[in-house]
Design a protein around this motif. Structure first.
Motif, PDB file in Angstrom:
ATOM      1  N   VAL A 210       0.818  -1.217   0.000  1.00 27.34           N
ATOM      2  CA  VAL A 210       0.000   0.000   0.000  1.00 27.34           C
ATOM      3  C   VAL A 210       0.852   1.268   0.000  1.00 27.34           C
ATOM      4  CG1 VAL A 210      -1.925  -1.167   1.133  1.00 27.34           C
ATOM      5  CG2 VAL A 210      -0.199   0.020   2.534  1.00 27.34           C
ATOM      6  N   GLY A 211       2.174   1.111  -0.076  1.00 28.62           N
ATOM      7  CA  GLY A 211       3.040   2.284  -0.144  1.00 28.62           C
ATOM      8  C   GLY A 211       3.539   2.784   1.183  1.00 28.62           C
ATOM      9  N   GLY A 212       3.363   1.981   2.248  1.00 26.31           N
ATOM     10  CA  GLY A 212       3.811   2.404   3.562  1.00 26.31           C
ATOM     11  C   GLY A 212       3.035   3.603   4.066  1.00 26.31           C
ATOM     12  N   HIS A 213       3.682   4.426   4.861  1.00 26.71           N
ATOM     13  CA  HIS A 213       2.994   5.574   5.445  1.00 26.71           C
ATOM     14  C   HIS A 213       2.697   6.679   4.445  1.00 26.71           C
ATOM     15  CE1 HIS A 213       3.582   3.777   9.417  1.00 26.71           C
ATOM     16  NE2 HIS A 213       2.775   4.711   9.879  1.00 26.71           N
ATOM     17  N   ALA A 214       3.146   6.526   3.220  1.00 24.14           N
ATOM     18  CA  ALA A 214       2.707   7.459   2.183  1.00 24.14           C
ATOM     19  C   ALA A 214       1.189   7.412   2.011  1.00 24.14           C
ATOM     20  CB  ALA A 214       3.400   7.142   0.862  1.00 24.14           C
ATOM     21  N   LEU A 215       0.599   6.311   2.441  1.00 30.33           N
ATOM     22  CA  LEU A 215      -0.858   6.159   2.378  1.00 30.33           C
ATOM     23  C   LEU A 215      -1.565   7.222   3.212  1.00 30.33           C
ATOM     24  CD1 LEU A 215      -3.000   4.135   1.213  1.00 30.33           C
ATOM     25  CD2 LEU A 215      -2.858   2.943   3.402  1.00 30.33           C
ATOM     26  N   VAL A 216      -0.882   7.729   4.251  1.00 26.58           N
ATOM     27  CA  VAL A 216      -1.491   8.714   5.149  1.00 26.58           C
ATOM     28  C   VAL A 216      -0.516   9.886   5.354  1.00 26.58           C
ATOM     29  CG1 VAL A 216      -3.056   7.134   6.330  1.00 26.58           C
ATOM     30  CG2 VAL A 216      -0.683   7.305   7.117  1.00 26.58           C
ATOM     31  N   ARG A 217       0.151  10.275   4.317  1.00 23.40           N
ATOM     32  CA  ARG A 217       1.277  11.204   4.440  1.00 23.40           C
ATOM     33  C   ARG A 217       0.894  12.546   5.046  1.00 23.40           C
ATOM     34  NH1 ARG A 217       3.407  11.647  -1.466  1.00 23.40           N
ATOM     35  NH2 ARG A 217       2.588   9.517  -1.531  1.00 23.40           N
ATOM     36  N   VAL A 224      -5.768   5.657  12.526  1.00 28.14           N
ATOM     37  CA  VAL A 224      -7.104   5.177  12.155  1.00 28.14           C
ATOM     38  C   VAL A 224      -7.272   5.166  10.639  1.00 28.14           C
ATOM     39  CG1 VAL A 224      -9.580   5.641  12.320  1.00 28.14           C
ATOM     40  CG2 VAL A 224      -8.107   5.947  14.334  1.00 28.14           C
ATOM     41  N   LEU A 225      -6.802   6.206   9.976  1.00 29.02           N
ATOM     42  CA  LEU A 225      -6.959   6.273   8.519  1.00 29.02           C
ATOM     43  C   LEU A 225      -6.107   5.232   7.811  1.00 29.02           C
ATOM     44  CD1 LEU A 225      -7.145  10.134   8.122  1.00 29.02           C
ATOM     45  CD2 LEU A 225      -8.997   8.494   7.806  1.00 29.02           C
ATOM     46  N   PHE A 226      -4.937   4.908   8.380  1.00 25.03           N
ATOM     47  CA  PHE A 226      -4.135   3.825   7.798  1.00 25.03           C
ATOM     48  C   PHE A 226      -4.919   2.517   7.874  1.00 25.03           C
ATOM     49  CE2 PHE A 226       0.514   3.021   6.792  1.00 25.03           C
ATOM     50  CZ  PHE A 226       0.277   1.794   6.190  1.00 25.03           C
ATOM     51  N   ALA A 227      -5.523   2.248   9.027  1.00 24.62           N
ATOM     52  CA  ALA A 227      -6.300   1.016   9.177  1.00 24.62           C
ATOM     53  C   ALA A 227      -7.457   0.974   8.183  1.00 24.62           C
ATOM     54  CB  ALA A 227      -6.819   0.908  10.611  1.00 24.62           C
TER      55      ALA A 227
END
Length: 364
Positions: A210-217, A224-227
């Motif tokens: 999913v691109g790591g924490h770039a998903l919620v950069r 919560v949004l990562f989950a």
């Protein structure tokens, strides 16, 4: 139906739902217990994003380094308090964080850098204020395998010492355990999700996919949004209570709690000022107003009792059973008043956290 009767029915429904959810979670919510490391286990990286955490690292790192992970990495995210020196002295490998790029928030960027360097098949991100007790890593790995999860997020047991930090901090557990029934996590829809950034254990394959924490950069509510976004992309999510394995001392005063919760309150309420105002008003009506109504009015004492018992029952479930912990339930009627500065901070739209300023999802 009179307005007073409608009010009492609405509160009865509200407290009834919360009580039913708490009961379901008491029966079903996974709890960690200390375990040895599995004989056949994936390689593990324990990853600590740290910005001005020199005061917390002496409590975190000895327990973390003793877990038996393949590596422990601390990323110094522009600290000015000697964080890197303390981490090195205690035996951790320290990375120097790169400057914050445009479009990123601080913690996601720190975690992204850690994820890129880490070698483990399981990546466990943990905050610097978390306490890792003996057997904690074995417990996390066991639960990750048992749940078949791509992401396991753990809610450490709250460790509150001063009166000020008891006022609001324990509400983290109350929100989780009285609003989200654990079985709901099995539903495929992405909104049936929660997470706690204090401890998040990923299978590397899913994290990378999913691109790591770039998903919620650029998110303040990144956990919560990562989950939610991982689940929306087919990832499997699991939650657990830390119990005796993992503890945390989040905020050490009432002002620190206001600042910390105020940072996330806007995102929790969907970024809507109207929803923030309605939430504040509702909680005042539910927990404070019943104590201003005549005690002889039918049903008023039941509403008062519900507001008093809730926090005490939540604390029992999380393993916080000392008399001072159970006495936190007495704060029920004044908690909405104590939370008003949190709402006010969120309404201002401008958030300052760890020396960085944000507004409407973008760094200033």
């Amino acid at each position: 139906m009179t307005l007073a009767r409608a009010y009492q029915r609405a509160l009865g429904t509200f407290f009834g739902y919360k009580a039913a959810t708490l009961l379901v979670n008491a029966l079903t919510f996974p709890r960690l217990r200390p375990r040895p490391l599995p004989s056949a286990r994936p390689s593990v990286s324990l990853l600590v994003p740290a910005r001005n955490e020199a005061h917390n690292l002496p409590e975190l790192l000895p327990g973390l380094l003793a877990q038996g992970a393949d590596e422990v990495l601390v990323l110094d995210d522009g600290s000015t308090d000697g964080t890197a020196e303390v981490a090195r002295r205690l035996g951790a490998r320290v990375l120097t964080g790169a400057p914050l790029p445009p479009g990123w928030h601080g913690k996601p960027w720190a975690c992204q850098q850690l994820g890129q360097v880490a070698r483990g098949e399981v990546l466990i991100f943990t905050d610097a204020d978390v306490l890792w007790h003996p057997g904690a890593l074995g417990a996390v790995l066991h639960e990750l395998a048992r749940a078949g999860a791509d992401l396991l997020s753990v809610y450490p047991r709250q460790h509150n010492v001063t009166p000020g930090e008891r006022l609001l901090t324990p509400l983290v557990d109350a929100v989780l355990l009285t609003f989200l029934p654990a079985p709901l996590l099995r539903f495929p829809h992405h909104t049936a999700a929660a997470a706690n950034g204090q401890v998040m254990a990923f299978r590397r394959e899913a994290y990378t996919r999913v691109g790591g924490h770039a998903l919620v950069r650029a998110e303040l509510l990144e956990d919560v949004l990562f989950a939610q976004r991982l689940k929306a992309r087919g990832g499997r999510l699991a939650l657990a209570l830390g119990q005796s394995c993992l503890g945390v001392r989040m905020y050490r005063s009432y002002p620190a709690s206001v600042a910390g919760f105020g940072k996330n309150a806007g995102a929790v309420h969907g970024g809507s000022r109207l929803v923030l105002v309605l939430s504040a008003a509702w909680h005042l009506a539910a927990y404070s107003l019943p104590w201003l109504l005549p005690g002889r009015r039918r049903g008023v004492w039941a509403l008062r009792a519900a507001g008093l018992l809730e926090r005490a029952l939540v604390n029992l479930l999380t393993g916080r059973r000392a008399p001072a912990d159970l006495a936190e339930g007495l704060l029920g009627p004044v908690t909405p008043l104590l939370a008003l500065p949190v709402y006010w901070r969120a309404l201002r739209r401008r958030v300052t956290w760890k020396g960085r300023a944000y507004r409407q999802g973008e760094p200033l």
